[in-house]
Write a protein that holds these residues in place. Structure first.
Motif: not given
Length: 427
Positions: A340-341, A350-351, A398-402, A408-413
């Motif tokens: 998604s954006s 961007i996720a 930045c790039i972050d991670c939850l 599960g995992t979600t990366f955020f750009l």
């Protein structure tokens, strides 16, 4: 001769030799350090100038010794180095200059990262300084090369999947072309039969008309005109669809494989997402369903498109591999990846979310460390996310991670919005 005085002299000579050897070893050590190393006295005069400093600045240590550091043939961009030196002496703590440019006497430009460390004064002297630095131009060039090599390696790993993705639509395009060829031959036979019927009608020959009409009905019955009326448009539509799929894959591959020049420009990151999803389809299609929720209001972002594509490729492939691992362990589970954006305050985001096995806190805290990987030997180098982190930092984002284990995992750009862009899109 006084034995006691002789013993003291020998001990003093031995101590001096030890000090000389220690000083030589220290000089050799400092000279071999690959970082730029410059020491200054309290009046900013150069006391030490190692080999890396000589190479970076194009100046010989013997030529700069005792001279004011800021009067050397170096054109510094702005007062950042002098201000860092003053701040370090004032606070007694190191002061960093992350990126500063200077031009050497030979006209070469250098992009440097420096750290100024205070040095305790001797006696009544003013505090000295130790300047350590790196040539960031060389580091960035190596990093860009590593990014390009990794992108090419990833494309190589995807080549078999891409070939399959192209081969499938090409196969049914070929089948449809064969069907249309046969159908065209049959339709020509029907047209010829109707042509003979028309000639008989125009000639007024009743017997010829009856014969031609019977022949036309026979040909029409053999080719099943109703079937062709239904299937020919479907074959044409499928052919167009197949050609479109191949064109999309080729376009995405061309965009990804283009080495780029490192030029920063405004580009559509949503389009980059679509390209990466198309290119990686073979990696996820058997284990997950990918959903795109891309905001049409997302403004153009500023950066190097080929570097951002590499980051997106790393993150999407990681999601596919995570889902594949989860589905292999739990075959009843349906894998999902959501890309998604959206606009968030100050950033375009961007996720990439997957329902893979997730990570515990210890693993999540190390995923951006160079060479750290949880994958089996031969399946991961541990460089992908480290490079991605460096790329996003260089883009001012930045790039972050939850992630949670089992969830599960979600990366955020996140890409910074430029002046004139708001949460509601480009101005």
């Amino acid at each position: 001769m006084n034995p006691e005085r002789t013993g003291k002299a020998l001990a003093r000579d031995a101590a001096e030799r030890e000090m000389a050897l220690a000083a030589r070893d220290i000089e050799m050590l400092l000279g071999s350090i690959r970082s730029i190393l410059v020491t200054l006295d309290g009046q900013n005069r150069v006391r030490r100038f190692n080999a890396s400093a000589e190479n970076a600045f194009g100046l010989a240590a013997t030529a700069v010794a005792g001279r004011d550091f800021f009067e050397l043939d170096l054109a510094w961009e702005g007062p950042a180095v002098r201000e860092a030196l003053e701040a370090s002496r004032k606070t007694g703590a190191p002061a960093r200059v992350d990126e500063v440019r200077c031009r050497t006497a030979t006209g070469e430009e250098r992009l440097l990262g420096l750290t100024v460390n205070p040095v305790d004064p001797a006696g009544d002297e003013a505090p000295g300084a130790l300047i350590l630095g790196q040539d960031l131009g060389e580091i960035k060039a190596r990093e860009l090369k590593a990014i390009h090599e990794r992108r090419m390696q990833a494309i190589g790993r995807l080549a078999a999947g891409i070939a399959h993705e192209i081969n499938t639509p090409v196969q049914y395009v070929g089948y449809n072309a064969g069907f249309l060829d046969e159908s065209f031959t049959e339709l020509l036979a029907l047209l010829e039969a109707h042509g003979r019927l028309l000639e008989a009608v125009e000639a007024g020959d009743a017997a010829a008309v009856a014969g031609a009409a019977a022949d036309a009905r026979r040909v029409a019955g053999e080719i099943d005109i109703d079937y062709l009326r239904q299937e020919i448009p479907a074959a044409i539509a499928n052919t167009r669809k197949g050609i479109g799929q191949v064109a999309d894959i080729v376009r995405a591959m061309r965009q990804m494989s283009h080495p780029g020049t490192g030029e920063m420009l405004f580009f559509d990151v949503n389009a980059s997402v679509r390209d990466i999803v198309a290119v990686t389809r073979n990696a996820w299609k058997h284990v997950a369903e990918v959903t795109l929720e891309l905001s049409p209001e997302l403004p153009l972002v500023y950066g190097a498109p080929h570097e951002v594509s590499q980051v997106l490729l790393n993150v999407v492939l990681n999601a596919a591999q995570a889902v594949e691992e989860r589905v292999a362990a739990e075959p009843w589970r349906h894998g999902t990846i959501l890309v998604s954006s959206r606009l968030v305050p100050g950033f375009a985001e961007i996720a990439v979310a997957d329902n893979g096995p997730g990570m515990d806190e210890a693993v999540r805290g190390r995923i951006f460390d160079p060479f750290f990987t949880t994958k089996a030997v031969g399946k991961g180098t541990g460089q992908g996310l480290a490079i991605s982190h460096a790329v996003m930092t260089r883009h001012g984002g930045c790039i972050d991670c939850l992630s949670r284990s089992g969830e599960g995992t979600t990366f955020f750009l996140r890409f910074p919005l430029e002046d004139g862009q708001t949460q509601h899109g480009a101005a």
